[in-house]
Design a protein around this motif. Structure first.
Motif, PDB file in Angstrom:
ATOM      1  N   VAL A 187     -47.980  67.900  91.191  1.00  0.00           N
ATOM      2  CA  VAL A 187     -47.352  66.624  91.555  1.00  0.00           C
ATOM      3  C   VAL A 187     -45.852  66.665  91.295  1.00  0.00           C
ATOM      4  N   HIS A 188     -45.460  67.143  90.130  1.00  0.00           N
ATOM      5  CA  HIS A 188     -44.034  67.187  89.787  1.00  0.00           C
ATOM      6  C   HIS A 188     -43.257  68.031  90.791  1.00  0.00           C
ATOM      7  N   LYS A 239     -57.644  59.001  91.098  1.00  0.00           N
ATOM      8  CA  LYS A 239     -56.908  57.815  91.547  1.00  0.00           C
ATOM      9  C   LYS A 239     -56.020  57.220  90.454  1.00  0.00           C
ATOM     10  N   LEU A 240     -56.594  56.744  89.372  1.00  0.00           N
ATOM     11  CA  LEU A 240     -55.776  56.120  88.331  1.00  0.00           C
ATOM     12  C   LEU A 240     -54.774  57.100  87.740  1.00  0.00           C
ATOM     13  N   THR A 241     -55.280  58.203  87.195  1.00  0.00           N
ATOM     14  CA  THR A 241     -54.371  59.164  86.565  1.00  0.00           C
ATOM     15  C   THR A 241     -53.507  59.856  87.602  1.00  0.00           C
ATOM     16  N   GLY A 242     -54.051  60.066  88.798  1.00  0.00           N
ATOM     17  CA  GLY A 242     -53.249  60.635  89.882  1.00  0.00           C
ATOM     18  C   GLY A 242     -52.071  59.743  90.234  1.00  0.00           C
ATOM     19  N   PHE A 243     -52.321  58.434  90.341  1.00  0.00           N
ATOM     20  CA  PHE A 243     -51.229  57.491  90.605  1.00  0.00           C
ATOM     21  C   PHE A 243     -50.197  57.548  89.478  1.00  0.00           C
ATOM     22  N   HIS A 244     -50.690  57.631  88.236  1.00  0.00           N
ATOM     23  CA  HIS A 244     -49.785  57.686  87.088  1.00  0.00           C
ATOM     24  C   HIS A 244     -48.943  58.957  87.123  1.00  0.00           C
ATOM     25  N   ARG A 245     -49.564  60.081  87.489  1.00  0.00           N
ATOM     26  CA  ARG A 245     -48.802  61.339  87.572  1.00  0.00           C
ATOM     27  C   ARG A 245     -47.679  61.227  88.604  1.00  0.00           C
ATOM     28  N   ALA A 258     -46.259  58.464  89.843  1.00  0.00           N
ATOM     29  CA  ALA A 258     -45.247  57.489  89.420  1.00  0.00           C
ATOM     30  C   ALA A 258     -44.361  58.055  88.320  1.00  0.00           C
ATOM     31  N   SER A 259     -44.964  58.766  87.375  1.00  0.00           N
ATOM     32  CA  SER A 259     -44.188  59.329  86.268  1.00  0.00           C
ATOM     33  C   SER A 259     -43.177  60.359  86.759  1.00  0.00           C
ATOM     34  N   ALA A 260     -43.601  61.166  87.745  1.00  0.00           N
ATOM     35  CA  ALA A 260     -42.683  62.168  88.298  1.00  0.00           C
ATOM     36  C   ALA A 260     -41.593  61.522  89.141  1.00  0.00           C
ATOM     37  N   ALA A 261     -41.926  60.413  89.811  1.00  0.00           N
ATOM     38  CA  ALA A 261     -40.993  59.797  90.756  1.00  0.00           C
ATOM     39  C   ALA A 261     -40.003  58.844  90.109  1.00  0.00           C
ATOM     40  N   ASP A 306     -52.025  68.727  94.768  1.00  0.00           N
ATOM     41  CA  ASP A 306     -53.245  68.179  94.186  1.00  0.00           C
ATOM     42  C   ASP A 306     -52.853  67.161  93.129  1.00  0.00           C
ATOM     43  N   VAL A 307     -53.215  65.884  93.328  1.00  0.00           N
ATOM     44  CA  VAL A 307     -52.793  64.835  92.402  1.00  0.00           C
ATOM     45  C   VAL A 307     -53.483  64.939  91.048  1.00  0.00           C
ATOM     46  N   THR A 308     -54.474  65.821  90.914  1.00  0.00           N
ATOM     47  CA  THR A 308     -55.092  66.018  89.607  1.00  0.00           C
ATOM     48  C   THR A 308     -54.333  67.030  88.757  1.00  0.00           C
ATOM     49  N   SER A 309     -53.270  67.600  89.313  1.00  0.00           N
ATOM     50  CA  SER A 309     -52.447  68.568  88.590  1.00  0.00           C
ATOM     51  C   SER A 309     -51.045  68.015  88.392  1.00  0.00           C
ATOM     52  N   ALA A 310     -50.668  67.804  87.142  1.00  0.00           N
ATOM     53  CA  ALA A 310     -49.330  67.266  86.865  1.00  0.00           C
ATOM     54  C   ALA A 310     -48.245  68.198  87.379  1.00  0.00           C
ATOM     55  N   GLY A 311     -48.445  69.505  87.222  1.00  0.00           N
ATOM     56  CA  GLY A 311     -47.451  70.458  87.698  1.00  0.00           C
ATOM     57  C   GLY A 311     -47.293  70.423  89.200  1.00  0.00           C
TER      58      GLY A 311
END
Length: 266
Positions: free
Chosen positions: A72-73, A117-123, A125-128, A65-70
């Motif tokens: 995504v990571h 979308k915006l914050t999901g993309f940021h999550r 990208a930040s993890a990758a 779920d791209v709305t969850s930083a954990g």
């Protein structure tokens, strides 16, 4: 230089359908191993099976779920470990368009769009970014629809979100350049995704006409110079170009794949 991607590993979000699926398929066809990410586990697994065919080792399904930083990571880490490297990240996950006048749209709707979308993309990208190859093959490709630059009635929320993704792309490109990672965006025009095809069918039923007639009317209404909607594979081909060595001196840019929509004169 070549579009050959053999030996490279890609992660594509929103890959269970539509443009995301088409991009995953195109990258795989050019030799990349693909980690596909989406929230719907069943739809994602079905897409991965279709993509893999008889080669079960070329595709990895990673529900997240791209709305969850954990979430995504963990997904990005898993793809990196599976592939032994990470070269390409395509951010395509996003909410479906919900037409509504901007002034009549609850702020919770805008917040939700931005989070996915915006914050999901940021999550993602930040993890990758810490894991992406710094040898010249590292790529981040963001999908930002044409509503960022073309006024579409009742599409203000998605337009604002896509415009923010373009700004995100520019800033990530500046930071990624320090490690030789290229960051660009693709801005698709009107594209025949499953969602749009379903809307055309519903509109045709309401109007007593055909989906083709509905599309033709919309094509003329918004002014697509090529006179037709895009196939998802045509958007995917732009992603293959940006992922390949052919794009080695392109970063911070938005590639418009819109059939001339943004250049139309009304």
């Amino acid at each position: 230089m070549t579009v050959e991607l053999k030996g490279r590993v890609a992660l594509v979000t929103g890959a269970s359908r539509g443009i995301g699926y088409a991009i995953a398929q195109a990258l795989q066809e050019h030799g990349a191993r693909i980690g596909v990410l989406a929230r719907d586990k069943d739809a994602l697994n079905a897409a991965a099976v279709t993509l893999a065919g008889t080669d079960g080792e070329s595709v990895l399904a990673v529900p997240a779920d791209v709305t969850s930083a954990g979430s995504v990571h963990a997904a990005v880490q898993r793809v990196h470990e599976w592939g032994g490297r990470l070269d390409i990240v395509v951010n395509c996950a996003g909410p479906q368009l919900t037409p509504s006048p901007l002034a009549q749209t609850p702020d919770t709707v805008l917040t939700s769009y931005l989070d996915v979308k915006l914050t999901g993309f940021h999550r993602v990208a930040s993890a990758a970014l810490p894991l992406l190859s710094d040898t010249g093959t590292g790529r981040i490709i963001n999908i930002a629809g044409q509503t960022a630059r073309t006024l579409v009635p009742n599409a203000g929320v998605t337009g604002i979100t896509n415009a923010a993704v373009i700004a995100l792309t520019s800033y990530l490109a500046s930071e990624g350049a320090l490690r030789h990672i290229l960051v660009n965006a693709i801005s698709p025009g009107m594209t025949l995704t499953e969602g749009w095809i379903g809307r055309h069918d519903a509109m045709a039923a309401q109007q007593g006409t055909t989906p083709e007639a509905v599309r033709d009317g919309m094509t003329k209404g918004v002014g697509i110079r090529l006179g037709r909607w895009a196939e998802t594979r045509e958007i995917a081909q732009a992603a293959v170009f940006l992922a390949s060595d052919l794009s080695s001196y392109i970063t911070g840019q938005v590639i418009e794949v819109d059939g001339g929509l943004t250049k139309s004169v009304t």
